[in-house]
Write an enzyme that holds these catalytic residues in place. Structure first.
Site, PDB file in Angstrom:
ATOM      1  N   THR A 372       1.898   0.907  -4.884  1.00  0.00           N
ATOM      2  CA  THR A 372       1.408  -0.352  -5.415  1.00  0.00           C
ATOM      3  C   THR A 372       2.410  -0.656  -6.498  1.00  0.00           C
ATOM      4  O   THR A 372       3.304   0.142  -6.752  1.00  0.00           O
ATOM      5  CB  THR A 372      -0.014  -0.122  -5.974  1.00  0.00           C
ATOM      6  OG1 THR A 372      -0.877   0.157  -4.893  1.00  0.00           O
ATOM      7  CG2 THR A 372      -0.552  -1.288  -6.766  1.00  0.00           C
ATOM      8  N   GLY A 465      -3.237   4.364  -6.470  1.00  0.00           N
ATOM      9  CA  GLY A 465      -4.520   4.468  -5.769  1.00  0.00           C
ATOM     10  C   GLY A 465      -5.620   4.893  -6.716  1.00  0.00           C
ATOM     11  O   GLY A 465      -5.770   4.345  -7.818  1.00  0.00           O
TER      12      GLY A 465
HETATM   13  O1  DON Z   1      -6.598  -1.312  -4.544  1.00  0.00           O
HETATM   14  C1  DON Z   1      -6.449  -0.106  -4.598  1.00  0.00           C
HETATM   15  O2  DON Z   1      -7.067   0.615  -5.330  1.00  0.00           O
HETATM   16  C2  DON Z   1      -5.385   0.528  -3.718  1.00  0.00           C
HETATM   17  N1  DON Z   1      -5.156  -0.277  -2.567  1.00  0.00           N
HETATM   18  C3  DON Z   1      -4.159   0.709  -4.529  1.00  0.00           C
HETATM   19  C4  DON Z   1      -3.077   1.391  -3.767  1.00  0.00           C
HETATM   20  C5  DON Z   1      -2.092   2.047  -4.627  1.00  0.00           C
HETATM   21  O3  DON Z   1      -2.161   2.031  -5.817  1.00  0.00           O
HETATM   22  C6  DON Z   1      -1.023   2.795  -3.950  1.00  0.00           C
HETATM   23  N2  DON Z   1      -0.048   3.205  -4.926  1.00  0.00           N
HETATM   24  N3  DON Z   1       0.377   4.165  -5.288  1.00  0.00           N
END
Ligand code: DON
Length: 563
Positions: A372, A465
């Site tokens: 992300t 995440g």
């Molecule tokens: O919205 C969320 O919590 C996840 N889709 C975020 C994904 C994420 O942070 C991946 N990164 N490292």
């Protein structure tokens, strides 16, 4: 005389080190700054402010630039959240999270026996939620932007015509080649070379066309007309379910942020459908009852208090949180002082608490490659923006829209495909986060702004995440309790607990063998081998003299830029 001289110097040096610790600072600027995952994107945002743009203008420019130079997470095919605090102290949040298509259904990822079909919610066309990023940028700009929208997309268009890769970009494209091959019916631009190297130029002419259309037509340039048709063609080529109607109906939604106090700080963070703000608030309100400042950084007691508060807050997250337009979330009850005090009563320093049996048997937090991205912005007038945006995993569903040069998200995996069955991040959920047409999937993204003495103090956020919430927490504590500079706070090693699986996930080398042994003796399970890094925090701190310090995570190519 000479005999005493050397010890004197040594002693003086020692005292200086003790009394005035040498802080490693990040970039310091006078008044305006962007910190993002990519140097080119940060420079784009800073340049827009130099030309008279405000923080919102810089956000739009940075967002579209990241969609070009950081395709693993920067996006137009994904979504995100913005928390905004203007220079007068007023705050607001924008939800441009993806949503489930109109024909999505509760059990769409289950087989005839009611079991989750592995991978269906996380790779390929069925994992795609209706994208929200373009609507988010258009909406924010409509309300607060100063410079013409078109001007803000120009730098991204220039980058899409050709930009040079960093070493990390090159490594990533090489690593994902096979997955691009597996999930696309044509050769993506990232497969046009066998072995990408640092400094190679990459051009994305199809994305140039899409960006030009968005620059001219705003939302209609993405959600309608030719772009929408290309997206739906891609759906149909793989028998996906998203339609032109889904795209046409998408709207970004203004939300009231979650706000709460922690000691002398006032925190403004993201409200549902992100779990970020509420979970962060629960944790911080639970730990506020402990004298954290008397526990050393990452000492046994400090870790125990954080882990036990995290365990309890994430358990609530799994049960109560979802899209507020579909489920009633007991926000006040969850954040009530009395409730949170009671919640920690079962914890004693003698022994680890135990997470419930649900989900037991999971040995490790899965480490899918995840990505992300977060960016923080402060403009010359003191308006501040915190944005976290994502395709979910690296390159989302791995499906690129043919003729359009951008990847589609795999955000549907953030729903709970079946109660109690963990998603990519090992997170379990319940009814509150079950799939329904047009519902937004629960997120952990935690774009946050912190005030001290009613003034802007910090802008912070991160990918990661489920670990996003605890990384934001630790970054705030590193500055406020442990007196680190912004850069040190961001670079400091991190750990994480999320109720289930009942494991403390730790960055390699963060905890000494002795500390791990002590934690294990109390009954904690430690995993320090699974995740090479936890989060990539990008933050800005307002220094006592009013200047801005960047905290650009050295785990990535993250960079601050400003003036
Ligand atoms: O919205 C969320 O919590 C996840 N889709 C975020 C994904 C994420 O942070 C991946 N990164 N490292």
């Amino acid at each position: 005389m000479k005999k005493y001289f050397l010890p004197f110097i040594v002693l003086t040096f020692f005292i200086q080190c003790k009394t005035t610790p040498q802080h490693k600072q990040g970039l310091v600027t006078d008044k305006a700054m962007v910190v993002s995952a990519n140097p080119l994107a940060s420079q784009v945002g800073a340049a827009i402010m130099k030309q008279g743009g405000n923080a919102i203008d810089a956000m739009v420019a940075t967002h579209f630039a990241l969609a070009v130079v950081y395709p693993q997470a920067g996006n137009i095919g994904g979504g995100g959240f913005m928390v905004y605090r203007d220079s007068t102290g007023k705050s607001i949040a924008l939800d441009f999270r993806e949503k489930a298509p109109l024909s999505a259904s509760r059990d769409m990822y289950l087989d005839s026996l009611g079991n989750v079909i592995a991978g269906k919610s996380s790779v390929g066309i069925f994992s795609v939620g209706v994208p929200g990023s373009v609507a988010g940028m258009v909406e924010a700009h409509k309300k607060y932007g100063k410079l013409p929208f078109k001007k803000l997309i120009e730098p991204a268009i220039t980058l899409a015509k050709g930009y040079k890769l960093t070493q990390k970009d090159a490594n990533l494209f090489n690593e994902f080649r096979v997955r691009f091959e597996d999930n696309n019916r044509f050769k993506t631009i990232y497969q046009s070379k066998l072995n990408w190297k640092k400094g190679d130029e990459i051009k994305n002419p199809n994305l140039v066309k899409i960006l030009e259309r968005i620059a001219e037509q705003g939302n209609a340039g993405f959600y309608e007309g030719e772009t929408a048709q290309l997206l739906v063609d891609e759906m149909q080529a793989h028998e996906g379910i998203m339609t032109l109607e889904d795209l046409k109906q998408y709207k970004a939604i203004w939300r009231k942020p979650i706000t709460f106090d922690y000691k002398d700080l006032h925190i403004i963070s993201m409200s549902p459908p992100s779990s970020g703000g509420i979970t962060l608030a629960e944790i911080m309100k639970m730990i506020a009852n402990y004298p954290l400042e008397t526990y050393d950084f990452q000492s046994l007691k400090q870790i125990q208090v954080l882990v036990e508060a995290e365990r309890r807050a994430y358990a609530d997250r799994a049960e109560y949180l979802g899209d507020p337009d579909f489920v009633k979330i007991p926000v006040e009850a969850l954040l009530a002082q009395e409730y949170l005090k009671k919640r920690m009563q079962s914890f004693s320093f003698d022994k680890a608490s135990s997470s419930t049996e649900i989900g037991a048997g999971l040995e490790k937090l899965p480490h899918e490659s995840m990505e992300t991205t977060h960016y923080s912005i402060v403009d010359a007038s003191g308006n501040a923006i915190s944005v976290t945006t994502t395709l979910n995993s690296y390159f989302g569903s791995k499906v690129m829209v043919k003729g359009a040069g951008f990847f589609l998200n795999n955000e549907m995996d953030d729903f709970s495909a079946k109660p109690g069955v963990p998603n990519l991040y090992g997170l379990v959920g319940n009814e509150a986060n079950s799939i329904a047409p047009e519902k937004r999937m629960l997120s952990s993204m935690t774009p946050t702004i912190v005030e001290k003495n009613d003034k802007l103090f910090m802008v912070v956020g991160t990918p990661g995440g489920s670990t996003i919430i605890t990384s934001v927490l630790q970054t705030i504590l590193n500055v406020s309790t442990y007196e680190m500079s912004m850069q040190e706070a961001v670079d400091a090693p991190r750990f994480h607990h999320q109720w289930l699986p009942d494991i403390i996930k730790v960055e390699p080398q963060a905890f000494s063998d002795d500390l791990i042994k002590k934690l294990e003796e109390k009954g904690y399970k430690i995993d320090n081998t699974n995740a090479p890094v936890i989060g990539k925090v990008d933050a800005i701190l307002v220094l006592p003299n009013g200047k801005l310090e960047a905290g650009a995570d050295s785990r990535g190519d993250d960079t601050g830029a400003g003036f």
